[in-house]
Design a protein around this motif. Structure first.
Motif, PDB file in Angstrom:
ATOM      1  N   UNK A 118       0.765  -1.181   0.008  1.00 41.19           N
ATOM      2  CA  UNK A 118      -0.295  -0.024  -0.019  1.00 41.19           C
ATOM      3  C   UNK A 118       0.788   1.139  -0.169  1.00 41.19           C
ATOM      4  N   UNK A 119       2.282   0.995   0.541  1.00 38.35           N
ATOM      5  CA  UNK A 119       3.016   2.475   0.444  1.00 38.35           C
ATOM      6  C   UNK A 119       3.525   2.884  -1.036  1.00 38.35           C
ATOM      7  N   UNK A 120       3.587   1.697  -2.114  1.00 38.24           N
ATOM      8  CA  UNK A 120       4.027   1.920  -3.219  1.00 38.24           C
ATOM      9  C   UNK A 120       3.527   3.175  -3.980  1.00 38.24           C
ATOM     10  N   UNK A 121       2.015   3.040  -3.983  1.00 36.84           N
ATOM     11  CA  UNK A 121       1.413   4.139  -4.678  1.00 36.84           C
ATOM     12  C   UNK A 121       1.513   5.543  -4.192  1.00 36.84           C
ATOM     13  N   UNK A 122       2.247   5.567  -2.959  1.00 38.46           N
ATOM     14  CA  UNK A 122       2.392   6.894  -2.029  1.00 38.46           C
ATOM     15  C   UNK A 122       3.814   7.474  -2.470  1.00 38.46           C
ATOM     16  N   UNK A 123       4.585   6.692  -3.220  1.00 30.83           N
ATOM     17  CA  UNK A 123       5.966   7.239  -3.631  1.00 30.83           C
ATOM     18  C   UNK A 123       5.721   8.001  -4.790  1.00 30.83           C
ATOM     19  N   UNK A 124       6.135   9.317  -4.623  1.00 25.40           N
ATOM     20  CA  UNK A 124       6.252  10.238  -5.869  1.00 25.40           C
ATOM     21  C   UNK A 124       6.967   9.536  -7.167  1.00 25.40           C
ATOM     22  N   UNK A 125       6.246   9.436  -8.178  1.00 29.15           N
ATOM     23  CA  UNK A 125       6.739   8.982  -9.411  1.00 29.15           C
ATOM     24  C   UNK A 125       6.477   7.318  -9.747  1.00 29.15           C
ATOM     25  N   UNK A 126       5.880   6.660  -8.915  1.00 36.24           N
ATOM     26  CA  UNK A 126       5.487   5.438  -9.164  1.00 36.24           C
ATOM     27  C   UNK A 126       4.025   5.396 -10.055  1.00 36.24           C
ATOM     28  N   UNK A 127       4.260   4.422 -11.062  1.00 37.61           N
ATOM     29  CA  UNK A 127       3.099   4.210 -11.922  1.00 37.61           C
ATOM     30  C   UNK A 127       2.661   2.774 -11.955  1.00 37.61           C
ATOM     31  N   UNK A 128       1.562   2.500 -12.462  1.00 34.02           N
ATOM     32  CA  UNK A 128       1.194   1.196 -12.674  1.00 34.02           C
ATOM     33  C   UNK A 128       1.184   0.671 -14.003  1.00 34.02           C
ATOM     34  N   UNK A 129       1.685  -0.523 -14.351  1.00 38.08           N
ATOM     35  CA  UNK A 129       1.643  -1.160 -15.508  1.00 38.08           C
ATOM     36  C   UNK A 129       0.985  -2.586 -15.566  1.00 38.08           C
ATOM     37  N   UNK A 130       0.174  -2.588 -16.759  1.00 42.05           N
ATOM     38  CA  UNK A 130      -0.667  -3.887 -16.883  1.00 42.05           C
ATOM     39  C   UNK A 130       0.216  -4.606 -17.696  1.00 42.05           C
ATOM     40  N   UNK A 131      -0.075  -6.100 -17.611  1.00 44.99           N
ATOM     41  CA  UNK A 131       0.580  -6.896 -18.401  1.00 44.99           C
ATOM     42  C   UNK A 131       2.069  -7.207 -18.295  1.00 44.99           C
ATOM     43  N   UNK A 132       2.377  -7.117 -16.914  1.00 42.17           N
ATOM     44  CA  UNK A 132       3.906  -7.319 -16.716  1.00 42.17           C
ATOM     45  C   UNK A 132       3.836  -8.829 -16.596  1.00 42.17           C
ATOM     46  N   UNK A 133       5.190  -9.227 -16.766  1.00 41.69           N
ATOM     47  CA  UNK A 133       5.538 -10.687 -16.893  1.00 41.69           C
ATOM     48  C   UNK A 133       6.764 -11.063 -15.912  1.00 41.69           C
ATOM     49  N   UNK A 134       6.624 -11.909 -15.093  1.00 40.08           N
ATOM     50  CA  UNK A 134       8.056 -12.268 -14.166  1.00 40.08           C
ATOM     51  C   UNK A 134       8.717 -13.203 -14.816  1.00 40.08           C
ATOM     52  N   UNK A 135       9.989 -13.673 -14.420  1.00 42.06           N
ATOM     53  CA  UNK A 135      10.926 -14.565 -14.986  1.00 42.06           C
ATOM     54  C   UNK A 135      10.501 -16.045 -14.978  1.00 42.06           C
ATOM     55  N   UNK A 136       9.353 -16.402 -14.402  1.00 42.04           N
ATOM     56  CA  UNK A 136       8.494 -17.617 -14.607  1.00 42.04           C
ATOM     57  C   UNK A 136       7.509 -17.772 -15.518  1.00 42.04           C
ATOM     58  N   UNK A 137       7.058 -16.665 -16.468  1.00 43.83           N
ATOM     59  CA  UNK A 137       6.457 -16.546 -17.276  1.00 43.83           C
ATOM     60  C   UNK A 137       4.945 -15.998 -16.747  1.00 43.83           C
ATOM     61  N   UNK A 138       4.779 -15.928 -15.357  1.00 42.03           N
ATOM     62  CA  UNK A 138       3.485 -15.452 -14.921  1.00 42.03           C
ATOM     63  C   UNK A 138       2.964 -13.799 -15.209  1.00 42.03           C
ATOM     64  N   UNK A 139       1.881 -13.845 -15.654  1.00 39.79           N
ATOM     65  CA  UNK A 139       1.500 -12.455 -15.871  1.00 39.79           C
ATOM     66  C   UNK A 139       1.067 -11.697 -14.483  1.00 39.79           C
ATOM     67  N   UNK A 140       1.103 -10.502 -14.487  1.00 43.29           N
ATOM     68  CA  UNK A 140       0.673  -9.636 -13.444  1.00 43.29           C
ATOM     69  C   UNK A 140       0.605  -8.230 -13.848  1.00 43.29           C
ATOM     70  N   UNK A 141       0.545  -7.559 -12.555  1.00 43.66           N
ATOM     71  CA  UNK A 141       0.483  -5.963 -12.545  1.00 43.66           C
ATOM     72  C   UNK A 141       1.455  -5.623 -11.903  1.00 43.66           C
ATOM     73  N   UNK A 142       2.410  -4.486 -12.574  1.00 47.48           N
ATOM     74  CA  UNK A 142       3.722  -3.968 -11.987  1.00 47.48           C
ATOM     75  C   UNK A 142       3.486  -2.398 -11.278  1.00 47.48           C
ATOM     76  N   UNK A 143       4.279  -2.282 -10.308  1.00 49.50           N
ATOM     77  CA  UNK A 143       4.179  -0.887  -9.812  1.00 49.50           C
ATOM     78  C   UNK A 143       5.767  -0.739 -10.484  1.00 49.50           C
TER      79      UNK A 143
END
Length: 210
Positions: A118-143
Motif C-alpha cells: 500500500x506504500x508503493x502508490x504513495x511514492x512520488x513517481x510510481x506508476x502502474x503497468x498492466x501485463x507485466x511478466x515475471x521470470x517464470x512467465x506469470x502475468x501480473x500487474x507491476x508498480x
C-alpha cells in the motif's frame, strides 16, 4: 525461499539473458538480519544483511503505509553514502528499490507486507503497468519507478496481489569510464534484472527444506 532469475548474459555486462533461467534457494532469518545461500558445492554461506531496514524494523506498531515509507526513508538518510551510491538515484527511487528488496528477500509479517504494497502508490513517481511478466512467465500487474537510467518493476498477481517478481531495464544510454582512459556505453532498452519468487516457506534452520 526459491527464486528463478535470468542470469547475466556475459560478465561484466549488466544485461541479463531472458532466454535462460537459473533457480536459486536462499534462507532468511525471521528478523531479516541474516541470509544463507548454497555456494554451489553443497556448503551454506551465511552472511549478515545490511546496512538498512529489516523485517524486524517494520514489525513494530504502527504498521501503516505511511510509517513504512517513514522508516525506510529514515534508514536511507542515516546510511552513509558508499562508493557504489550514485548521485542520480533519487530518495524516492531508493525507497522504491528498498521495498522491492524487502518483498523479494525478507520474511515479512502479513501486516508489514500489506503495508509495503500500500506504500508503493504513495511514492512520488510510481506508476502502474498492466501485463507485466515475471521470470517464470506469470502475468501480473507491476508498480513501476522510472529513474534517470533505469526502470524498475515490482510485479504482483492481478488476482490476489501476492508478490511475483521483479524486472529492470535501462531507459537511457550511459557511458562509464574504464581504467586506462577507455569508456564503455550501456545502451537503453537492455534488461538488467528479471526474477520470479516461486515459493517461500518457514523451516527450522538454514539449509532445511519443507
Amino acid at each position: 525461499m526459491k527464486n528463478t532469475i535470468a542470469p547475466l548474459r556475459q560478465e561484466p555486462e549488466p544485461e541479463v539473458d531472458r532466454d535462460k533461467q537459473v533457480t536459486l534457494e536462499t534462507w532468511h532469518s525471521l528478523d531479516g538480519k541474516q541470509t544463507a545461500l548454497d555456494d554451489g558445492r553443497g556448503k551454506l554461506v551465511i552472511a549478515p544483511v545490511g546496512p538498512g531496514v529489516t523485517s524486524a524494523d517494520l514489525g513494530t506498531a504502527p504498521v501503516t503505509p505511511e510509517e513504512m515509507i517513514s522508516r525506510i526513508g529514515a534508514s536511507i538518510d542515516a546510511t552513509p553514502a558508499s562508493a557504489f551510491d550514485e548521485a542520480h538515484v533519487t530518495r524516492q527511487e531508493r525507497i522504491f528499490l528498498t521495498i522491492s528488496s524487502l518483498l523479494s528477500g525478507q520474511p515479512l509479517a502479513a501486516d508489514a507486507r500489506a503495508a509495503l504494497f500500500r506504500a508503493l502508490p504513495l511514492i512520488q513517481g510510481v506508476a502502474v503497468k498492466q501485463g507485466a511478466v515475471d521470470a517464470a512467465g506469470r502475468h501480473g500487474v507491476a508498480f513501476v519507478y522510472t529513474g534517470a537510467y533505469e526502470r524498475s518493476e515490482i510485479i504482483v498477481s492481478a488476482q490476489d496481489y501476492r508478490f511475483l517478481g521483479t524486472y529492470g531495464e535501462t531507459v537511457a544510454d550511459r557511458t562509464f569510464d574504464l581504467p586506462g582512459g577507455a569508456t564503455h556505453t550501456v545502451k537503453a532498452g537492455i534488461p538488467v534484472a528479471w526474477t520470479a519468487q516461486l515459493a517461500a516457506k518457514v523451516v527450522g534452520k538454514p539449509g532445511a527444506r519443507p
